[in-house]
Scaffold this motif. Structure first.
Motif, PDB file in Angstrom:
ATOM      1  N   MET A   1       0.850  -1.180   0.000  1.00 55.80           N
ATOM      2  CA  MET A   1       0.000   0.000   0.000  1.00 55.80           C
ATOM      3  C   MET A   1       0.897   1.246   0.000  1.00 55.80           C
ATOM      4  O   MET A   1       1.854   1.322   0.758  1.00 55.80           O
ATOM      5  CB  MET A   1      -0.911  -0.021   1.226  1.00 55.80           C
ATOM      6  N   PRO A   2       0.598   2.237  -0.839  1.00 53.84           N
ATOM      7  CA  PRO A   2       1.423   3.450  -0.900  1.00 53.84           C
ATOM      8  C   PRO A   2       1.324   4.284   0.375  1.00 53.84           C
ATOM      9  O   PRO A   2       0.324   4.256   1.083  1.00 53.84           O
ATOM     10  CB  PRO A   2       0.873   4.222  -2.096  1.00 53.84           C
ATOM     11  N   THR A   3       2.371   5.032   0.638  1.00 52.69           N
ATOM     12  CA  THR A   3       2.388   5.984   1.747  1.00 52.69           C
ATOM     13  C   THR A   3       2.269   7.381   1.151  1.00 52.69           C
ATOM     14  O   THR A   3       2.972   7.715   0.201  1.00 52.69           O
ATOM     15  CB  THR A   3       3.711   5.866   2.523  1.00 52.69           C
ATOM     16  N   PHE A   4       1.371   8.197   1.702  1.00 49.01           N
ATOM     17  CA  PHE A   4       1.143   9.536   1.176  1.00 49.01           C
ATOM     18  C   PHE A   4       1.613  10.583   2.170  1.00 49.01           C
ATOM     19  O   PHE A   4       1.484  10.404   3.377  1.00 49.01           O
ATOM     20  CB  PHE A   4      -0.350   9.752   0.873  1.00 49.01           C
ATOM     21  N   SER A   5       2.157  11.674   1.671  1.00 52.89           N
ATOM     22  CA  SER A   5       2.555  12.822   2.482  1.00 52.89           C
ATOM     23  C   SER A   5       1.706  14.016   2.072  1.00 52.89           C
ATOM     24  O   SER A   5       1.288  14.125   0.919  1.00 52.89           O
ATOM     25  CB  SER A   5       4.028  13.162   2.252  1.00 52.89           C
ATOM     26  N   GLU A   6       1.483  14.910   2.997  1.00 53.65           N
ATOM     27  CA  GLU A   6       0.700  16.106   2.692  1.00 53.65           C
ATOM     28  C   GLU A   6       1.554  17.102   1.919  1.00 53.65           C
ATOM     29  O   GLU A   6       2.618  17.495   2.367  1.00 53.65           O
ATOM     30  CB  GLU A   6       0.206  16.733   3.992  1.00 53.65           C
ATOM     31  N   ILE A   7       1.082  17.481   0.747  1.00 52.66           N
ATOM     32  CA  ILE A   7       1.782  18.475  -0.080  1.00 52.66           C
ATOM     33  C   ILE A   7       1.167  19.851   0.139  1.00 52.66           C
ATOM     34  O   ILE A   7       1.858  20.850   0.182  1.00 52.66           O
ATOM     35  CB  ILE A   7       1.725  18.077  -1.576  1.00 52.66           C
ATOM     36  N   VAL A   8      -0.155  19.900   0.279  1.00 56.87           N
ATOM     37  CA  VAL A   8      -0.886  21.141   0.521  1.00 56.87           C
ATOM     38  C   VAL A   8      -1.847  20.891   1.682  1.00 56.87           C
ATOM     39  O   VAL A   8      -2.608  19.933   1.655  1.00 56.87           O
ATOM     40  CB  VAL A   8      -1.692  21.570  -0.725  1.00 56.87           C
ATOM     41  N   GLY A   9      -1.794  21.752   2.685  1.00 55.57           N
ATOM     42  CA  GLY A   9      -2.677  21.611   3.835  1.00 55.57           C
ATOM     43  C   GLY A   9      -4.082  22.110   3.560  1.00 55.57           C
ATOM     44  O   GLY A   9      -4.329  22.814   2.580  1.00 55.57           O
ATOM     45  N   PRO A  10      -5.015  21.731   4.421  1.00 54.98           N
ATOM     46  CA  PRO A  10      -6.393  22.183   4.249  1.00 54.98           C
ATOM     47  C   PRO A  10      -6.539  23.677   4.522  1.00 54.98           C
ATOM     48  O   PRO A  10      -5.865  24.222   5.392  1.00 54.98           O
ATOM     49  CB  PRO A  10      -7.164  21.357   5.279  1.00 54.98           C
ATOM     50  N   ARG A  11      -7.387  24.323   3.759  1.00 61.27           N
ATOM     51  CA  ARG A  11      -7.738  25.731   3.970  1.00 61.27           C
ATOM     52  C   ARG A  11      -8.940  26.061   3.107  1.00 61.27           C
ATOM     53  O   ARG A  11      -9.256  25.323   2.170  1.00 61.27           O
ATOM     54  CB  ARG A  11      -6.583  26.671   3.673  1.00 61.27           C
ATOM     55  N   GLY A  12      -9.588  27.142   3.402  1.00 63.18           N
ATOM     56  CA  GLY A  12     -10.749  27.548   2.616  1.00 63.18           C
ATOM     57  C   GLY A  12     -10.342  27.982   1.219  1.00 63.18           C
ATOM     58  O   GLY A  12      -9.358  28.685   1.046  1.00 63.18           O
ATOM     59  N   ARG A  13     -11.077  27.539   0.242  1.00 66.10           N
ATOM     60  CA  ARG A  13     -10.841  27.932  -1.148  1.00 66.10           C
ATOM     61  C   ARG A  13     -12.179  28.309  -1.761  1.00 66.10           C
ATOM     62  O   ARG A  13     -13.166  27.608  -1.592  1.00 66.10           O
ATOM     63  CB  ARG A  13     -10.216  26.780  -1.939  1.00 66.10           C
TER      64      ARG A  13
END
Length: 58
Positions: A1-13
């Motif tokens: 199973m792949p491991t994912f890293s956060e590239i962009v954090g959550p925020r309002g768009r």
């Protein structure tokens, strides 16, 4: 199973008719083979849809 890293954090768009129903998300260059998109909310409407995602190389 792949491991994912956060590239962009959550925020309002802004998404909705005023933004042309389009959201653009920019991020720094990342060497990845797969990307997972996680939707946590929508600031313009109580729903959202994904249509034709494009991830472009720098």
């Amino acid at each position: 199973m792949p491991t994912f890293s956060e590239i962009v954090g959550p925020r309002g768009r802004a998404f909705g008719p005023a933004a042309g129903e389009v959201v653009g998300v920019s991020f720094n260059v990342a060497a990845v083979r797969q990307m997972r998109l996680v939707f946590t909310g929508n600031t313009g409407r109580p729903a959202a849809k994904l249509s034709g995602p494009r991830i472009l190389a720098a």
